[in-house]
Design an enzyme around this catalytic site. Structure first.
Site, mmCIF file in Angstrom:
data_model
loop_
_atom_site.group_PDB
_atom_site.id
_atom_site.type_symbol
_atom_site.label_atom_id
_atom_site.label_comp_id
_atom_site.label_asym_id
_atom_site.label_seq_id
_atom_site.Cartn_x
_atom_site.Cartn_y
_atom_site.Cartn_z
ATOM 1 N N LYS A 80 -23.335 29.601 5.147
ATOM 2 C CA LYS A 80 -24.607 29.328 4.461
ATOM 3 C C LYS A 80 -25.678 30.282 4.987
ATOM 4 C CE LYS A 80 -23.369 24.465 3.751
ATOM 5 N NZ LYS A 80 -23.527 23.058 4.157
ATOM 6 N N GLN A 136 -26.077 18.754 8.217
ATOM 7 C CA GLN A 136 -24.664 19.057 7.990
ATOM 8 C C GLN A 136 -23.817 17.814 8.293
ATOM 9 O OE1 GLN A 136 -23.495 21.894 6.637
ATOM 10 N NE2 GLN A 136 -21.389 21.174 6.711
ATOM 11 N N ASP A 139 -29.555 18.805 -0.654
ATOM 12 C CA ASP A 139 -28.192 18.355 -0.958
ATOM 13 C C ASP A 139 -28.166 17.251 -2.023
ATOM 14 O OD1 ASP A 139 -26.109 19.629 0.529
ATOM 15 O OD2 ASP A 139 -26.819 18.675 2.361
#
Ligand code: GUN
Length: 282
Positions: A53, A97, A120
């Site tokens: 990422k 994460q 997200d």
């Protein structure tokens, strides 16, 4: 005829180019899209994903701010960090994460992210919006899978879709994205009995289990679109859930691992970051 391969690496380049165009536009207005990433504990797979990422973000001029913690960090400390990032005008997206070490209450931590910065789409607010049919910000993996299905030119409307995963990362948001497109959706998981009886009905099959080869050719309807979001290291090789060699003899379209859903997920994440930065400007 063997299945056509949906090339995630190539598709991702198009989405990254769009994200870069959005970011360049914002920079002309003195805004540099910035993604804050929180990584807790030691998890080899997570470290790898976060590195991917970071590289992709930096390649298109999105600032990637990594906050690393040992697993001794407390929930209160994490929520306090997230609160400060929520208020920071120079941060546009916040990502925790997953998976987090087991001691944490994941949803409580995720829900401390402002829905406006929830890149997200995992907060209860954004998952709820998705369930209402509003696709403001949705899970990057679920978006990636949906875009890959749409790239085949086959509309989801009226199709039988089967998802093998029921997490907030993949299965739940993907089921909503598919429902929004009028598919008939079945969501399978570890407690599903006779998995093959469901997968065999599917015109579109999406899997994210992390068990190499769990989807075999006899479980796939001839002509189905098969999307593999499973990713596991076996020795030095990265493989998915699908027995690729045999399933590609049955399916009409298939995604490879690596080079399938993975790069598309990263591209969708950065697209979401740039979009959030634009929305916050307004
Ligand atoms: N772990 C595996 N996939 C994801 C993802 O898309 N987002 C986050 N935050 N964690 C993940």
């Amino acid at each position: 005829m063997p299945a056509k391969i949906i090339d995630g690496t190539k598709m991702a380049q198009g989405i990254l180019a769009e994200a870069k165009a959005l970011a360049d536009n914002l920079k002309q207005k003195s805004i540099t899209p910035t993604l804050a990433v929180i990584l807790v504990g030691e998890n080899t797979a997570s470290e790898l994903y976060v590195e991917k990422k970071k590289q992709a973000a930096e390649s298109i001029g999105i600032v990637f701010d990594l906050f690393r913690y040992k697993d001794t960090v407390t929930e209160r400390e994490l929520i306090s960090l997230i609160n400060s990032l929520n208020y920071k005008l120079t941060v546009h997206g916040i990502l925790v994460q997953l998976p987090l070490p087991k001691k944490f209450n994941v949803q409580r931590i995720i829900d401390s992210i402002s829905p406006l910065k929830d890149v997200d789409g995992f907060t209860a607010f954004n998952l709820g919006m998705l369930a209402h049919g509003e696709e403001a910000i949705a899970s990057c993996t679920a978006m990636a899978i949906t875009k890959m299905i749409e790239s085949t030119g086959t509309p989801l409307k009226g199709k039988n879709a089967c998802i093998v995963n029921h997490s907030i990362v993949v299965g739940r948001p993907l089921s909503q994205l598919m429902l929004n497109r009028d598919a008939t959706v079945t969501v399978c998981h570890a407690a599903t009995q006779n998995l093959a009886s469901f997968t065999k009905q599917a015109d579109v099959l999406a899997t994210a289990v992390g068990k190499p080869g769990i989807i075999t050719a006899d479980m796939v309807k001839p002509g189905a679109i098969v999307i593999d979001a499973g990713i596991v290291k076996v020795g030095t090789k990265t493989v998915g859930d699908v027995d690729f060699a045999n399933v590609s003899q049955v399916a009409s379209f298939i995604t490879p691992v690596p080079g399938g859903v993975g790069p598309m997920t990263v591209a969708c994440l950065l697209h979401n970051t740039a979009r959030l930065a634009s929305l916050q400007m307004k």
